[in-house]
Design a protein around this motif. Structure first.
Motif, short mmCIF file in Angstrom:
data_model
loop_
_atom_site.label_atom_id
_atom_site.label_comp_id
_atom_site.label_asym_id
_atom_site.label_seq_id
_atom_site.Cartn_x
_atom_site.Cartn_y
_atom_site.Cartn_z
N CYS A 41 5.27 -3.69 -4.59
CA CYS A 41 6.60 -4.12 -5.02
C CYS A 41 6.85 -5.59 -4.67
CB CYS A 41 7.69 -3.24 -4.42
SG CYS A 41 7.98 -3.48 -2.64
N VAL A 42 6.15 -6.10 -3.66
CA VAL A 42 6.36 -7.50 -3.26
C VAL A 42 5.92 -8.46 -4.36
CG1 VAL A 42 4.10 -7.85 -2.13
CG2 VAL A 42 6.11 -9.09 -1.32
N SER A 43 4.93 -8.06 -5.18
CA SER A 43 4.49 -8.95 -6.26
C SER A 43 5.58 -9.12 -7.31
CB SER A 43 3.21 -8.41 -6.91
OG SER A 43 3.46 -7.19 -7.58
N LEU A 44 6.50 -8.16 -7.39
CA LEU A 44 7.59 -8.24 -8.35
C LEU A 44 8.67 -9.23 -7.92
CD1 LEU A 44 7.96 -4.39 -8.94
CD2 LEU A 44 6.98 -6.02 -10.55
N VAL A 45 8.77 -9.47 -6.63
CA VAL A 45 9.88 -10.30 -6.13
C VAL A 45 9.41 -11.62 -5.51
CG1 VAL A 45 11.32 -8.27 -5.73
CG2 VAL A 45 9.90 -9.13 -3.87
N THR A 46 8.10 -11.89 -5.55
CA THR A 46 7.60 -13.13 -4.94
C THR A 46 8.23 -14.37 -5.57
OG1 THR A 46 5.50 -12.03 -4.44
CG2 THR A 46 5.52 -14.43 -4.34
N LYS A 47 8.27 -14.39 -6.89
CA LYS A 47 8.86 -15.55 -7.57
C LYS A 47 10.36 -15.64 -7.28
CE LYS A 47 5.53 -16.51 -11.17
NZ LYS A 47 5.35 -16.96 -12.57
N LEU A 48 11.00 -14.47 -7.17
CA LEU A 48 12.43 -14.46 -6.85
C LEU A 48 12.67 -15.06 -5.46
CD1 LEU A 48 15.33 -13.61 -7.51
CD2 LEU A 48 14.80 -11.34 -6.61
N ILE A 176 3.11 2.69 -8.09
CA ILE A 176 3.11 1.40 -8.78
C ILE A 176 4.10 1.43 -9.94
CG2 ILE A 176 1.69 -0.18 -10.16
CD1 ILE A 176 -0.73 0.75 -8.48
N LEU A 177 4.08 2.54 -10.69
CA LEU A 177 5.00 2.69 -11.81
C LEU A 177 6.45 2.70 -11.35
CD1 LEU A 177 5.17 3.22 -14.89
CD2 LEU A 177 5.08 5.67 -14.37
N ALA A 178 6.71 3.42 -10.25
CA ALA A 178 8.07 3.48 -9.72
C ALA A 178 8.56 2.12 -9.27
CB ALA A 178 8.13 4.47 -8.55
N GLY A 179 7.67 1.32 -8.69
CA GLY A 179 8.04 -0.03 -8.28
C GLY A 179 8.56 -0.85 -9.44
N GLY A 180 7.83 -0.79 -10.56
CA GLY A 180 8.27 -1.50 -11.75
C GLY A 180 9.57 -0.97 -12.30
N MET A 181 9.72 0.35 -12.33
CA MET A 181 10.94 0.94 -12.88
C MET A 181 12.17 0.64 -12.02
SD MET A 181 9.38 4.60 -14.18
CE MET A 181 10.95 5.18 -14.81
N VAL A 182 12.01 0.71 -10.71
CA VAL A 182 13.13 0.37 -9.81
C VAL A 182 13.53 -1.08 -10.01
CG1 VAL A 182 13.81 0.06 -7.40
CG2 VAL A 182 12.62 2.15 -8.10
N ALA A 183 12.52 -1.97 -10.12
CA ALA A 183 12.82 -3.39 -10.32
C ALA A 183 13.53 -3.62 -11.65
CB ALA A 183 11.53 -4.20 -10.26
N ILE A 184 13.11 -2.90 -12.69
CA ILE A 184 13.78 -3.03 -13.99
C ILE A 184 15.23 -2.59 -13.90
CG2 ILE A 184 13.88 -2.03 -16.32
CD1 ILE A 184 10.81 -2.00 -16.30
N ILE A 185 15.48 -1.44 -13.29
CA ILE A 185 16.84 -0.89 -13.20
C ILE A 185 17.74 -1.80 -12.37
CG2 ILE A 185 18.21 1.03 -12.29
CD1 ILE A 185 15.76 2.84 -12.96
N VAL A 186 17.24 -2.22 -11.20
CA VAL A 186 18.06 -3.05 -10.32
C VAL A 186 18.35 -4.41 -10.96
CG1 VAL A 186 18.13 -4.24 -8.08
CG2 VAL A 186 17.25 -1.91 -8.23
N ASN A 316 -3.68 -6.73 -9.37
CA ASN A 316 -2.35 -6.15 -9.20
C ASN A 316 -1.34 -7.14 -8.66
OD1 ASN A 316 -1.64 -3.23 -9.75
ND2 ASN A 316 -3.70 -2.99 -8.92
N LEU A 317 -1.73 -7.88 -7.63
CA LEU A 317 -0.76 -8.76 -6.98
C LEU A 317 -0.44 -10.00 -7.80
CD1 LEU A 317 -2.03 -8.58 -3.28
CD2 LEU A 317 0.07 -7.58 -4.19
N PHE A 318 -1.34 -10.36 -8.72
CA PHE A 318 -1.13 -11.62 -9.44
C PHE A 318 -1.10 -11.43 -10.96
CE2 PHE A 318 -2.98 -12.61 -5.32
CZ PHE A 318 -1.94 -13.38 -4.80
N GLN A 319 -0.69 -10.21 -11.39
CA GLN A 319 -0.50 -10.00 -12.82
C GLN A 319 0.47 -11.02 -13.41
OE1 GLN A 319 0.21 -5.96 -14.34
NE2 GLN A 319 -0.26 -5.22 -12.30
#
Length: 539
Positions: A41-48, A176-186, A316-319
């Motif tokens: 999940c950290v890869s989703l918020v690194t840029k943020l 991994i899928l849940a991480g993306g879905m939670v990030a999308i919803i939030v 995974n971390l740098f998609q």
């Protein structure tokens, strides 16, 4: 003298698939669901994080984490995981699988919450606190690897053991899928109030006030599935192989497995004493006998997991960096911070849904039919092929009309990593080592994998930077470029294919047969008892 086999262990080996198998998969698997969520999940918020804490007014790039901070945020949990795998793997063989199982879960819950509450009035303080708690989060995650694999292997029967262990690991895909879905919803919920700046070419409007809440909610959510699983983990009985062969408690082993299997099992106190007496005089981890019997096996499991994780964690971390490089994601300056999280999460969720998750379950379906060796060899082979197919004509894929083709090819590398070595490297070490060393050796193998993941996380961060210093993100040294980084990963996968030949096939064999615990001093194998020799009476 040939060593004897306990009735309770034979009963487990030939047991038909029952409800307890599925409950064990869910209980152990939810740990892996949490592991994957927390690690990726950290890869989703690194840029943020870069936009919030390192935003420079008027800069072309709205905000980028300094290279040392980005490396720490991405890699510190992996360092903790490596330490946890070694420590809890060893502890699982000393104290028992169940006793240690609860410790790892509570550590994950506490540190997930603490990571989200990272505090400080300066960016460095927030990042330091986040990295501190993510290290200990990784430490707890590390313990889950050897313990979950060992518990599932010691509960399963010979016929479907591979599928059951792989199913536990397959929960990683849902994490991994849940991480993306939670990030999308939030992110969708928060960005709804700020639609205007989303497509303005205005760096000063790129970070909205609520952005700080977004990453904290995403990170904190990882505590929920782990907390819900704790009660059921504590209800699981200790495995019979630990209770009988290591703790030497024949009565407890028979009692526990009688309830689990719903059959009446004989208490074989004298036989347990004879077998454990022989094992007391047996070989340890740092002995010539272990080296003779299992030295090449341990080299095979550690080397293949090490090489696999270099590629798997890099991808995974740098998609997000790869998608940005080929133009699948728009430039950061055209989006506000929450919009960028939304788009990154959407891209990664699509990859997980279409390739990552199906790959895991293909392994579950076929591992006991075509075997571990074939799946691992095939996976490494196709990962090598697709990496080179992406890298060699890399300029072709960066053209707008070819981007969909790139994404499809890239997705196939994920599919064959999971319908391949990412699953089998987890399964095999839980099957081929003696009971008294099983958790330890799995922990060593997994730790080698995390060493590869650390190389992937830190190395790819620098390697994938542009070869032109003028085009490099602020603060990053010029790297070898994404094309050359993909070529390196292709070579790594090819090496993994070669080292696979050191790993034995364990399909359809009992744990004692694979670990050679049923051999006498001369190496003569004991004759296995048939199904009709196990005297069980339904309760």
């Amino acid at each position: 003298m040939a060593k004897e086999q306990l009735q309770v262990l034979n009963a487990l080996d030939v047991a038909k698939t029952q409800w307890y198998h599925f409950t064990a998969i869910i209980i152990a698997g939810m740990g892996f669901f949490t592991d994957a969520y927390d690690l990726f999940c950290v890869s989703l918020v690194t840029k943020l994080l870069g936009r919030i804490y390192y935003h420079q007014e008027g800069a072309k790039n709205p905000g980028t984490l300094p290279p040392n901070v980005a490396a720490a945020v991405n890699g510190v949990a992996l360092c903790g995981t490596l330490a946890g795998q070694l420590f809890f793997g060893w502890l699982g063989d000393k104290l028992g699988r169940k006793k240690v199982y609860g410790m790892t879960l509570m550590l994950m819950v506490i540190c997930s919450i603490a990571s989200a509450l990272s505090f400080g009035d300066q960016p460095k303080a927030v990042m330091a606190t986040l990295c501190f708690f993510r290290f200990w989060l990784g430490f707890g995650i590390g313990g889950d690897y050897p313990l979950s694999a060992t518990i599932m292997s010691e509960y399963a029967n010979k016929k479907t053991r591979g599928a059951f262990i792989a199913a536990v690991f397959a929960m990683q895909g849902f994490g991994i899928l849940a991480g993306g879905m939670v990030a999308i919803i939030v992110s969708a919920a928060f960005k709804a109030g700020y639609p205007a700046p989303a497509y303005q070419d205005n760096a000063s409007a790129s970070t909205v006030p609520e952005a700080d809440y977004v990453w904290r909610i995403i990170v904190m959510f990882g505590a929920l599935p782990a907390a819900l699983t704790y009660y059921w983990r504590m209800k699981m009985p200790e495995t019979a192989r630990y209770t009988a062969l290591i703790a030497k408690n024949a009565k407890q082993a028979a009692s526990d497995m009688s309830k689990v299997l719903q059959v009446e099992l004989e208490v074989e106190t004298e036989k347990v004493e004879r077998i454990t007496q022989e094992k007391e005089n047996g070989f340890g981890l740092f002995t010539k006998e272990f080296l003779r019997r299992h030295g090449l096996h341990l080299l095979g499991t550690t080397s293949t997991w090490f090489l696999l994780d270099i590629a798997f964690y890099s991808q995974n971390l740098f998609q997000k960096d790869i998608f940005s490089a080929i133009g699948w994601l728009p430039p950061p300056r055209t989006m506000n911070a929450i919009e960028e999280v939304y788009r990154i999460a959407r891209a990664q969720t699509l990859i997980a849904l279409c390739s990552t998750v199906p790959g895991y379950w293909f392994t579950v379906a076929f591992i006991d039919k075509i075997g571990r060796f074939a799946i691992q060899l095939m996976g490494f082979f196709f990962m090598t092929v697709f990496m080179f197919a992406l890298a060699l004509p890399y300029n072709h894929w960066t053209h707008r009309e070819n981007r969909i083709g790139f994404v499809i090819m890239y997705s196939l590398t994920f599919f064959f990593s999971n319908f391949g070595p990412n699953a089998t490297t987890f399964v095999v070490p839980a099957e081929i080592f003696p009971a008294r060393l099983r958790s330890t050796c799995h922990g060593i193998s997994a730790a080698a994998g995390k060493a590869g993941a650390i190389i992937g996380a830190f190395g790819f961060l620098y390697a994938a930077q542009s070869t032109d210093p003028k085009k490099t993100d602020a603060g990053y040294p010029p790297g070898i470029g994404i094309r050359n980084a993909l070529i390196v990963l292709g070579c790594v996968n090819f090496l993994g294919m070669l080292f696979t030949f050191l790993v034995p096939e364990s399909n359809g064999k009992s744990l004692e047969e694979m670990s050679r615990e049923n051999e006498d001093e001369n190496g003569t194998e004991m004759r296995q008892q048939g199904d009709n020799e196990i005297r069980t009476v339904p309760i």
